[in-house]
Design an enzyme around this catalytic site. Structure first.
Site, PDB file in Angstrom:
ATOM      1  N   ARG A  15      51.655  35.048  38.902  1.00 58.10           N
ATOM      2  CA  ARG A  15      51.922  34.995  37.763  1.00 58.10           C
ATOM      3  C   ARG A  15      50.329  34.712  36.885  1.00 58.10           C
ATOM      4  O   ARG A  15      50.363  33.609  36.400  1.00 58.10           O
ATOM      5  CB  ARG A  15      52.687  34.540  36.917  1.00 58.10           C
ATOM      6  CG  ARG A  15      54.710  34.702  37.389  1.00 58.10           C
ATOM      7  CD  ARG A  15      55.502  34.189  37.570  1.00 58.10           C
ATOM      8  NE  ARG A  15      55.553  32.706  38.355  1.00 58.10           N
ATOM      9  CZ  ARG A  15      55.934  31.503  38.515  1.00 58.10           C
ATOM     10  NH1 ARG A  15      57.078  31.948  37.921  1.00 58.10           N
ATOM     11  NH2 ARG A  15      55.890  30.786  39.415  1.00 58.10           N
ATOM     12  N   ASP A  51      47.901  33.964  33.441  1.00 53.26           N
ATOM     13  CA  ASP A  51      47.984  33.665  32.049  1.00 53.26           C
ATOM     14  C   ASP A  51      47.022  34.297  31.419  1.00 53.26           C
ATOM     15  O   ASP A  51      46.152  35.947  31.468  1.00 53.26           O
ATOM     16  CB  ASP A  51      46.985  32.563  32.355  1.00 53.26           C
ATOM     17  CG  ASP A  51      48.306  31.094  32.717  1.00 53.26           C
ATOM     18  OD1 ASP A  51      49.047  30.552  33.034  1.00 53.26           O
ATOM     19  OD2 ASP A  51      46.821  30.105  33.655  1.00 53.26           O
ATOM     20  N   TYR A  68      40.933  35.407  43.386  1.00 53.79           N
ATOM     21  CA  TYR A  68      39.923  35.760  42.372  1.00 53.79           C
ATOM     22  C   TYR A  68      38.679  35.911  42.114  1.00 53.79           C
ATOM     23  O   TYR A  68      38.331  35.463  43.317  1.00 53.79           O
ATOM     24  CB  TYR A  68      40.520  34.270  41.734  1.00 53.79           C
ATOM     25  CG  TYR A  68      42.327  34.483  41.502  1.00 53.79           C
ATOM     26  CD1 TYR A  68      42.855  34.726  40.491  1.00 53.79           C
ATOM     27  CD2 TYR A  68      43.139  33.900  42.555  1.00 53.79           C
ATOM     28  CE1 TYR A  68      44.093  34.950  39.891  1.00 53.79           C
ATOM     29  CE2 TYR A  68      44.383  33.876  42.022  1.00 53.79           C
ATOM     30  CZ  TYR A  68      44.747  34.182  41.292  1.00 53.79           C
ATOM     31  OH  TYR A  68      46.292  34.264  40.738  1.00 53.79           O
ATOM     32  N   ARG A  97      40.832  27.773  36.936  1.00 51.07           N
ATOM     33  CA  ARG A  97      40.136  27.705  36.102  1.00 51.07           C
ATOM     34  C   ARG A  97      39.620  26.140  35.519  1.00 51.07           C
ATOM     35  O   ARG A  97      38.305  25.728  35.387  1.00 51.07           O
ATOM     36  CB  ARG A  97      40.701  27.853  34.647  1.00 51.07           C
ATOM     37  CG  ARG A  97      40.754  29.491  34.418  1.00 51.07           C
ATOM     38  CD  ARG A  97      42.157  29.795  33.496  1.00 51.07           C
ATOM     39  NE  ARG A  97      42.151  28.964  32.177  1.00 51.07           N
ATOM     40  CZ  ARG A  97      42.552  29.364  31.446  1.00 51.07           C
ATOM     41  NH1 ARG A  97      44.800  30.313  31.817  1.00 51.07           N
ATOM     42  NH2 ARG A  97      42.813  29.081  30.237  1.00 51.07           N
TER      43      ARG A  97
END
Lengths: 252, 252
Positions: free
Chosen positions: B51, B53, B112, B199
């Site tokens: 999911r 952001d 990622y 992040r």
């Protein structure tokens, strides 16, 4: 006055191209307005290494302009970038050059990249950065066809009607075709190019890639010396000016 | 009903993220609306591998949903892409999977990428795709600091307060830091991640990169088991979900 060389990056999507036109905003206009802002009203004219068309991008465009003697490189870059906000145009580097240095006539090598997204689905992340071709393309055939274009030729067949160059003869130093998954990259290098030359290469190689044309047709296309013998002009969005080279790198 | 696995690409800039929210348009909402359009009104729910952001992008998101038996892969992909226009979300591949196949719980590996544009000039071509850091970063120090994070750890210090995972323990398989000119790429891989983990890695490594923190501080940050011990959460724009792996590739 001091002559400055500027290294520019821009997203050409929403501009009419490098050159001023009545039909919309140009890169030149945004940069010159920023320079006029910096000097406090003096009109500043700039000269570019390559007048990119509407929708064409650059990560390595080079420009020169003259400014009053009072600035350093950091101030020229940062102040012009400030005044160009929020347009997607930035100066990555600024350097002082000789008063007779010329971004256009001094350039000895230009590198362009043309991207084709070759899949059924339209682009999402690369929207406005690629030519979307849904039909499967044989990139090996495109690579072999590209070899016929290398070297010194009369490129009249790949030259836009509006091209202002005196001679249609150019020496193509590189035309590589590489595939990485769905993305086909054409890497094209020469001392200089005719108007639309890279986009006309892309439009022609696509016809080889989708099987419409044999790769062996390219020599005849060159020999025809006729724009209508080559393929259509590929869309501007896929094209980027990657770099411009000079006998000495002004930004080193 | 037939269960479908979908490979999605999207530009997350103008979405509230994957999940439905009252505050704006979500990826989930656009996809589910397209699926309902395809089936002619039946409500369709989909489950995602990750999911993402608001502002986070994907080139390799994976989703599953159930559709009536009457479609083939080409129709599912093309019709959903048609109905999702003009949103920058596309289905790159669609494949039939077993009725109990699960995009979220079946995933065994996620990759990622986090991009930092490290130069004075703001991004032009990579706007909304990078974290712009103007201060010079030492990417070698960042690379050495990143090594302390590899392997199995309690990552509480890098976990968002809102994280719903039962355990803060994860095994980080890869955290590479590479520089290419002004662009620094973090390549991050694990079976699964905590909320904001990548992040928070980026925000912490930046502090090492700009010299605020020594690279040797990272073991203490991990050991603190306290979110406030690590650096701030880096902006969403730099993050992309590159790929999700399953024991068998559903798209092969």
């Amino acid at each position: 006055m001091t002559r400055w060389a500027l290294l520019l990056e821009y997203d050409g999507t929403n501009f009419v191209g490098w050159q001023r036109q009545d039909s919309g905003i140009s890169i030149q206009e945004v940069l010159e307005a920023a320079a006029t802002n910096l000097t406090g009203g003096e009109r500043v004219a700039c000269t570019t290494a390559g007048r990119t068309d509407s929708g064409v991008h650059a990560m390595g465009q080079v420009v020169h302009l003259d400014l009053p003697d009072r600035y350093d490189a950091r101030r020229v870059r940062d102040a012009l970038n400030y005044h160009m906000k929020p347009h997607p145009i930035v100066i990555v580097r600024a350097a002082i050059v000789a008063p007779d240095w010329n971004a256009r006539f001094g350039a000895i090598h230009r590198a362009y990249r043309y991207l084709i997204l070759n899949r059924r689905a339209r682009p999402a992340l690369m929207a406005n950065r690629v030519w979307h071709v849904a039909a499967p393309l044989d990139s090996d055939a495109m690579r072999r066809a590209a070899r016929h274009l290398l070297g010194r030729h009369d490129f009249t067949s790949f030259r836009a009607a509006a091209c202002q160059a005196k001679s249609p003869i150019r020496t193509l130093e590189r035309l590589d075709v590489d595939r990485d998954g769905d993305l086909i990259t054409l890497s094209v290098e020469a001392r200089s190019f005719l108007h639309h030359q890279v986009r006309n290469f892309a439009g022609t190689l696509r016809l080889v890639g989708d099987g419409s044309w044999s790769e062996d047709r390219i020599p005849a296309v060159l020999a025809a010396l006729d724009r209508s013998a080559a393929g259509p002009t590929a869309p501007a969005a896929g094209l980027s000016l990657v770099s411009v080279r000079y006998p000495e790198d002004p930004f080193q």
